[in-house]
Design a protein around this motif. Structure first.
Motif, PDB file in Angstrom:
ATOM      1  N   UNK A  71      11.518  50.779  63.905  1.00 53.79           N
ATOM      2  CA  UNK A  71      10.779  51.859  64.549  1.00 53.79           C
ATOM      3  C   UNK A  71      11.656  52.643  65.516  1.00 53.79           C
ATOM      4  N   UNK A 127      15.003  52.715  65.712  1.00 55.42           N
ATOM      5  CA  UNK A 127      16.137  53.360  65.043  1.00 55.42           C
ATOM      6  C   UNK A 127      15.719  54.617  64.294  1.00 55.42           C
ATOM      7  N   UNK A 128      14.462  54.644  63.849  1.00 56.37           N
ATOM      8  CA  UNK A 128      13.989  55.817  63.112  1.00 56.37           C
ATOM      9  C   UNK A 128      13.248  56.796  64.029  1.00 56.37           C
ATOM     10  N   UNK A 129      13.454  56.652  65.313  1.00 62.45           N
ATOM     11  CA  UNK A 129      12.863  57.598  66.248  1.00 62.45           C
ATOM     12  C   UNK A 129      11.344  57.590  66.254  1.00 62.45           C
ATOM     13  N   UNK A 167       9.368  56.944  63.758  1.00 64.29           N
ATOM     14  CA  UNK A 167       8.738  57.487  62.550  1.00 64.29           C
ATOM     15  C   UNK A 167       8.300  56.421  61.557  1.00 64.29           C
ATOM     16  N   UNK A 186      17.982  65.222  65.943  1.00 65.63           N
ATOM     17  CA  UNK A 186      18.284  64.397  64.772  1.00 65.63           C
ATOM     18  C   UNK A 186      17.016  63.863  64.125  1.00 65.63           C
ATOM     19  N   UNK A 187      17.134  63.474  62.865  1.00 63.72           N
ATOM     20  CA  UNK A 187      15.949  63.006  62.140  1.00 63.72           C
ATOM     21  C   UNK A 187      15.382  61.728  62.760  1.00 63.72           C
ATOM     22  N   UNK A 188      16.192  61.008  63.500  1.00 57.66           N
ATOM     23  CA  UNK A 188      15.692  59.816  64.214  1.00 57.66           C
ATOM     24  C   UNK A 188      15.761  60.034  65.733  1.00 57.66           C
ATOM     25  N   UNK A 189      15.757  61.288  66.110  1.00 62.08           N
ATOM     26  CA  UNK A 189      15.752  61.685  67.524  1.00 62.08           C
ATOM     27  C   UNK A 189      16.940  61.104  68.295  1.00 62.08           C
ATOM     28  N   UNK A 244      18.360  58.233  67.954  1.00 62.49           N
ATOM     29  CA  UNK A 244      18.319  56.794  68.250  1.00 62.49           C
ATOM     30  C   UNK A 244      18.901  55.936  67.129  1.00 62.49           C
ATOM     31  N   UNK A 245      19.125  56.535  65.977  1.00 58.25           N
ATOM     32  CA  UNK A 245      19.617  55.753  64.847  1.00 58.25           C
ATOM     33  C   UNK A 245      21.104  55.935  64.618  1.00 58.25           C
ATOM     34  N   UNK A 251      17.906  57.928  58.567  1.00 59.43           N
ATOM     35  CA  UNK A 251      16.721  57.820  57.717  1.00 59.43           C
ATOM     36  C   UNK A 251      15.821  59.015  57.939  1.00 59.43           C
ATOM     37  N   UNK A 300      13.699  59.257  76.963  1.00 55.39           N
ATOM     38  CA  UNK A 300      13.565  58.751  75.592  1.00 55.39           C
ATOM     39  C   UNK A 300      14.021  57.292  75.463  1.00 55.39           C
ATOM     40  N   UNK A 354       9.356  54.478  71.699  1.00 56.24           N
ATOM     41  CA  UNK A 354       9.497  54.088  70.284  1.00 56.24           C
ATOM     42  C   UNK A 354       9.920  52.628  70.075  1.00 56.24           C
TER      43      UNK A 354
END
Lengths: 341, 338
Positions: free
Chosen positions: A119, A121-123, A125, B110-113, B115-116, B122, B331, B335
């Motif tokens: 969760x 790592x995928x921000x 989503x 970024x697509x994972x804000x 954090x990835x 992903x 942030x 999450x």
């Protein structure tokens, strides 16, 4: 209709509330009721179907729900949890069983690196609504690979929750909460509690994860414990009551997140704290709990925080040595006396 | 696809490209995606060299035909599980270039804000269940997604990408057995780039032909030239059809090569420059471009237009990423829990 309860019922007024179940039956009932209520819930693990679970917890569910939803797996712990994660992030609510907490060593990558972190790592989503039921603790002289208490490993993983019920009532309500939680929950049963009995309403009720429960109010000393050790604490408190020592017992029930508020509230009243845990003392759950007390409740303390915990040894086979390796009523009483004036 | 494994195809064997066909639109789409991936990765290397992109990144350049060919055999709502070398998978599955690039730079957009990052890239909205920092880390996830599809009665399939190095991880065995026993709709696609970081297959595995391992699970397997986008597409399509029709998992080995080292600090001492030259001669973009012009599907001019367009797209993505804001400090702790 779901009700949320925070306290174990004490005075019961209806026949239904008087119903007594074992810890094992209470867990079974939670699984049964949740599978009936929610089609996305399924159970998988080693020997959970025909055998009914190594400790019989899933007995009867195969007949009711069939092979699709009660799945016997091969002896593949990493794949069991890994597949649980994959199913969870694609819309299911799996309840997987790892037969002994000792075997969680085989799933640590899946738990720590995947379930706990996806969760974040995928921000935000995705979500991983997975429940991992497992069982730990000493008491059956099963030796070092079937008797451990490894909760502190899991407390160190942000992103998951760690639940350890002590009573049948809490076992049912906390399992229902765990399955409905949108996060991965490690739900650790204790092998010596399966036959313990208690009041368990037939209703659908949940107990919030992250809420401790004052199982015995008292004014002289706070004893913080969870899982099977809670029972030893209750015996110790009974004995000390005969000497006029009034012990308050706080059942933590959830170790991650930890209910620091209830802990502090109790210590504010008693000014003394003893942590009783079955896991090995070094780096154990009590190390974290004790430090949180230092940070949040130091001003209320009249004595150093005391830990009564497992010895730093692999669990020995011999019943004599096994009993010595974990807390007992006697060692708990001794620990409590140490913090009293 | 045969029930038992085929005889291994020697690395780099020329496949019968001329027998494989596609439409003009498909050809443009495949070339565009391969060019996007190549330029994305070359751009990443440049950003790393200039230290604009910090941290590690495992680049997919050289392997483009595998991701693009495999994804061409999928429907948009099918799933994939990716790897540490996952940029190509993300792009081919339909991830947005700007958001992917920004993610690798740790940006809020970024697509994972942010954090990835590269290792956890992903775009979940495209059915991508994520890159993975742990070798073979996606096997369980993909297998479970397959279980979920089967239990829900969906018509989807999952492609589980992993490398030849992952083949020696224990969970691969556990998952392939589980998927085969339960006939789950999973395609285990091995990107065989010949080295697990530095260790060649022959130095790590008794059995050099990975396809043979499928015998253990009574699972069909095949090996395909991973430099040939149409061959990968068609081989994957056979596996997808097998999965979608309820026949269960399969194992597909795509022989390919990564142009860059394992990561940016890799001097590539374990392989020869002759070997690298051999594979660069079998460049998937070059091969497919030549195929398209040979059979008159695309003109040189059309290919040049794709080249120019994709260069611009990547330049735009890099600009977007560099210009994007870093995440707000607030942030940090969001999450963690749902």
């Amino acid at each position: 209709m779901t009700t949320e309860q925070t306290k174990t019922p004490v005075n019961t007024s209806t026949d239904q509330d008087q119903r007594v179940l074992t810890y094992s039956q209470a867990i079974n009932e939670a699984l049964d009721q949740e599978m009936a209520r929610d089609e996305s819930v399924f159970v998988m693990g080693e020997d959970v179907a025909i055998y009914g679970g190594a400790y019989g917890v899933t007995r009867g569910l195969l007949d009711k729900y069939g092979e699709e939803r009660i799945r016997d797996t091969g002896i593949s712990e990493a794949a069991i949890v890994g597949a649980g994660i994959g199913a969870a992030i694609t819309g299911m609510r799996p309840v997987v069983e790892i037969m002994y907490v000792d075997f969680m060593s085989l799933v640590m990558d899946q738990l720590c690196n995947q379930a706990a972190k996806l969760r974040y790592m995928f921000g935000g989503k995705t979500k991983v609504p997975l429940t991992i039921r497992t069982e730990g603790g000493a008491g059956r002289t099963l030796g070092a690979h079937h008797s451990q208490s490894l909760e502190s490993w899991f407390m160190h993983i942000p992103g998951i929750k760690v639940v350890m019920p002590a009573t049948p009532y809490d076992a049912k309500g906390l399992l229902l909460s765990s399955i409905r939680d949108d996060n991965t929950v490690v739900y650790i049963e204790h092998k010596m509690l399966y036959n313990s009995k208690g009041l368990v309403p037939e209703d659908d009720y949940t107990i919030p994860i992250g809420k401790a429960d004052v199982k015995r109010p008292g004014k002289d000393v706070t004893v913080l414990s969870y899982s099977r050790q809670l029972l030893f604490c209750q015996e110790a408190a009974e004995e000390l009551a005969g000497e006029g020592i009034d012990v308050e017992i706080v059942d933590l029930r959830t170790l991650l997140p930890l209910d620091v508020e209830t802990i502090v509230e109790s210590i504010r009243k008693t000014s003394r704290a003893v942590i009783v845990e079955e896991d090995t003392i070094t780096g154990g759950a009590g190390a974290e709990i004790g430090m949180r007390i230092m940070e949040e409740a130091f001003d209320y303390l009249d004595a150093p925080v005391k830990r009564v915990a497992g010895a730093d040894v692999p669990m020995p086979k011999s019943p004599v040595l096994e009993a010595l390796a974990i807390p007992s009523k006697e060692s708990i009483i001794e620990g409590i006396r140490e913090v009293l004036p | 696809m045969t029930k038992s494994s085929k005889k291994d195809q020697p690395a780099g064997t020329k496949s019968p490209e001329s027998e494989l066909t596609c439409s003009k639109e498909q050809a443009q789409h495949y070339l565009r995606q391969m060019m996007h991936i190549r330029k994305f990765e070359d751009g990443m290397m440049d950003l790393m060299t200039k230290n604009i992109a910090q941290g590690g990144s495992h680049l997919y350049a050289g392997e483009e035909a595998v991701a693009v060919g495999a994804m061409a055999a999928l429907q948009p709502d099918d799933y994939i599980a990716s790897t540490h070398r996952g940029h190509g998978h993300c792009i081919a599955k339909g991830g947005k270039l700007n958001e992917l690039m920004a993610e690798i730079l740790g940006k809020a957009t970024g697509c994972c804000r942010g954090k990835g990052g590269s290792l956890h890239l992903a775009d979940v909205s495209t059915g991508n269940l994520g890159a993975n920092g742990v070798v073979a880390g996606g096997l369980g996830i993909a297998t479970g997604a397959g279980l979920s599809i089967k239990m829900r009665g969906d018509d989807k399939v999952v492609i589980c990408f992993f490398g030849d190095g992952a083949m020696n991880e224990g969970i691969v065995h556990e998952c392939m057995n589980m998927a085969a026993k339960w006939t789950l709709p999973v395609i285990y696609l091995v990107e065989n780039n010949l080295y697990g970081m530095s260790v060649a297959i022959a130095r790590s595995s008794r059995l050099e032909d990975h396809a043979k391992r499928a015998i253990a699970y009574d699972m069909p397997s095949s090996t395909v030239d991973g430099q040939d986008v149409l061959a990968v597409r068609d081989a994957t399509a056979t596996c997808v059809e097998h999965a979608r029709s309820g026949k269960g998992p399969s194992l597909l080995i795509a022989n390919t090569y990564r142009y860059y080292g394992h990561s940016r600090s890799d001097p590539r001492a374990y392989r020869t420059r002759e070997e690298e030259a051999y594979w660069k001669d079998r460049d998937p973009i070059k091969l497919f471009s030549a195929h398209c012009t040979d059979i008159g599907l695309l003109s040189e001019k059309e290919i040049q237009a794709l080249d120019a367009g994709t260069t611009e797209d990547i330049e735009q993505a890099i600009r977007f990423a560099i210009d994007s804001p870093l995440p707000d400090p607030s942030e940090l702790c969001t999450d963690v829990y749902a």
